[in-house]
Scaffold this motif. Structure first.
Motif, PDB file in Angstrom:
ATOM      1  N   VAL A  50      97.214 -23.870 -56.326  1.00  0.00           N
ATOM      2  CA  VAL A  50      98.046 -22.671 -55.375  1.00  0.00           C
ATOM      3  C   VAL A  50      99.778 -22.936 -54.637  1.00  0.00           C
ATOM      4  N   VAL A  51      99.735 -24.249 -54.284  1.00  0.00           N
ATOM      5  CA  VAL A  51     100.460 -24.809 -53.365  1.00  0.00           C
ATOM      6  C   VAL A  51     102.014 -25.075 -54.449  1.00  0.00           C
ATOM      7  N   GLY A  80      95.883 -31.991 -49.987  1.00  0.00           N
ATOM      8  CA  GLY A  80      96.289 -33.254 -51.085  1.00  0.00           C
ATOM      9  C   GLY A  80      97.787 -33.004 -51.765  1.00  0.00           C
ATOM     10  N   LEU A  81      98.345 -32.119 -51.195  1.00  0.00           N
ATOM     11  CA  LEU A  81      99.735 -31.405 -51.784  1.00  0.00           C
ATOM     12  C   LEU A  81     100.549 -31.730 -50.587  1.00  0.00           C
ATOM     13  N   SER A  82     100.415 -32.346 -49.495  1.00  0.00           N
ATOM     14  CA  SER A  82     101.154 -32.229 -47.962  1.00  0.00           C
ATOM     15  C   SER A  82     102.254 -32.800 -47.927  1.00  0.00           C
ATOM     16  N   ASP A  83     101.932 -34.289 -48.679  1.00  0.00           N
ATOM     17  CA  ASP A  83     102.711 -35.365 -48.610  1.00  0.00           C
ATOM     18  C   ASP A  83     103.913 -34.738 -49.760  1.00  0.00           C
ATOM     19  N   TYR A  84     103.727 -34.394 -50.856  1.00  0.00           N
ATOM     20  CA  TYR A  84     104.713 -34.518 -51.720  1.00  0.00           C
ATOM     21  C   TYR A  84     105.146 -32.208 -51.343  1.00  0.00           C
ATOM     22  N   VAL A  85     105.159 -31.834 -50.368  1.00  0.00           N
ATOM     23  CA  VAL A  85     105.633 -30.577 -49.755  1.00  0.00           C
ATOM     24  C   VAL A  85     106.540 -31.671 -48.639  1.00  0.00           C
ATOM     25  N   GLN A  86     106.386 -32.868 -48.002  1.00  0.00           N
ATOM     26  CA  GLN A  86     106.697 -32.928 -47.014  1.00  0.00           C
ATOM     27  C   GLN A  86     108.402 -33.410 -47.989  1.00  0.00           C
TER      28      GLN A  86
END
Length: 391
Positions: free
Chosen positions: A305-306, A323-329
């Motif tokens: 959903v991100v 899991g996608l927190s590093d990509y968002v950052q």
């Protein structure tokens, strides 16, 4: 090359959320490449659809969006999914194909009898296995919901079978989680293939002229404990900005009722709209109408959903356990918070106040997402992984 995908549930069992979308999208993308690359693709699954069964033909394989899918009746419900006919067919296929050096079994998810026993059969026949845990091999998953059943499987056959598997993770976060449980034979990171919006929406056209100062927030996912909605409610109760939260998704009635009661106790119930499960056709329009997607989960291996939200330019606020927190950052596509109500509230305030950042994400994210999550490029990585495993 023959690729046999084994999963306890498959389309159209959308009640299971993101994993159904991910597995289906991957199989459909491989099917497009199949003829050109000499691939024989099959999917074995069950009729699982939550507490009910899919209304599908179990007497023969079906063409589901270009993918050859065989559905088998299950004898037990969630989360064991015991399907003897499926296991028998896996045995027959692998026995016939075991001398073929170009065959791989791709199992999706763990902690169910379809996955574990299929893996056992593949190991018996010496056929290589690629396991995509789909978030099932984490400390959180092991110790929450049916922990005794999971512990029993792990101690009897699970641990040994996992060491036989090649592991596919969807994020660096998932790799860390897996390595805390066991050391895989090999582990590779390839993101999920995600359905994204085919059109870019205009941020300015989506804001309501009647309520230009209202901060619109959306949660779009399965409604369950690990999603951290209680945590979100606690943070929103202290948010001074004028806000409205839309909750799109379904969950167990008792749990949803408990959440609604908590919202009433916090006196924020009048600011929350519960709209239930949303169709694939409608979700992108719904996401585009919001100022922020929130996902304060205690554990997520990826979180489709991100990407779906960013594909229409809607910024995200997610926990550092997604899991996608590093990509968002890395891309600065939103806000990443710890699992603390005060930290979540602070991030919500920042997101509400930073109009410039949200507008920039609205403009830039769809183009970058389209490039970074290109189906053709990602599916080639999966095909290369299958080749490496068979070699």
């Amino acid at each position: 090359m023959k690729i046999l995908h084994i999963t306890a549930s498959y389309k159209p069992a959308y009640i299971y959320g993101g994993p159904i979308q991910s597995v289906g999208k991957l199989c459909e993308a491989i099917a497009i490449e199949a003829q050109q690359n000499g691939i024989d693709l099959e999917v074995f699954t069950t009729t699982a659809n939550g507490s009910t069964e899919l209304d599908v033909d179990t007497s023969k394989p079906e063409d589901v969006n270009g993918v050859l899918v065989t559905y088998f009746k299950r004898w037990t419900k969630d989360h064991s999914h015991f399907a003897p006919e499926l296991l028998l067919q896996v045995w027959k296929v692998l026995r016939a194909e075991r001398n073929n050096q170009k065959i791989v079994v791709h199992i999706h998810a763990w902690w169910n009898l379809v996955s574990v026993l299929s893996c056992l059969i593949a190991k018996w026949h010496g056929v290589p296995v690629l396991l995509s845990p789909r978030g099932m091999l984490t400390g959180y998953s092991q110790n929450n919901r049916h922990s005794f059943f999971k512990s029993l499987i792990h101690k009897t056959v699970g641990a040994r079978l996992l060491k036989y598997c090649h592991i596919h993770a969807t994020s660096r976060q998932e790799v860390k989680d897996i390595n805390l449980i066991f050391t895989p034979k090999t582990i590779s990171v390839i993101p999920n293939l995600v359905q994204t919006s085919e059109k870019q929406s205009s941020y300015t056209n989506l804001n309501s002229a009647n309520e230009p100062n209202l901060f619109r927030i959306i949660f779009l996912s399965r409604i369950e404990e690990k999603k951290g909605l209680e945590l979100l409610f606690d943070a929103l109760a202290h948010l001074t900005t004028s806000w409205a939260l839309t909750i799109a998704g379904s969950g167990e009635e008792k749990y949803v009722a408990g959440l609604q009661q908590k919202a009433t106790q916090l006196k924020v119930d009048h600011q929350i709209k519960w709209i239930g499960q949303v169709s694939n056709q409608d979700k992108f329009n719904l996401l585009a109408q919001q100022d922020l997607l929130v996902l304060t989960s205690y554990n997520e291996n990826f979180a489709n959903v991100v990407i779906e939200s960013l594909s229409v330019g809607t910024p995200v606020l997610i926990s550092d356990q997604v899991g996608l927190s590093d990509y968002v950052q890395e891309k600065d596509f939103g806000w990443v918070t710890s699992l603390d109500p005060a930290a979540v509230q602070k991030s919500l305030s920042s997101a509400a106040d930073d109009h410039n950042k949200r507008n920039l994400i609205r403009q830039e994210a769809p183009i970058i997402i389209e490039n970074d999550f290109n189906d053709a490029r990602l599916v080639q990585k999966y095909l290369n992984l299958y080749q490496n495993i068979t070699n």
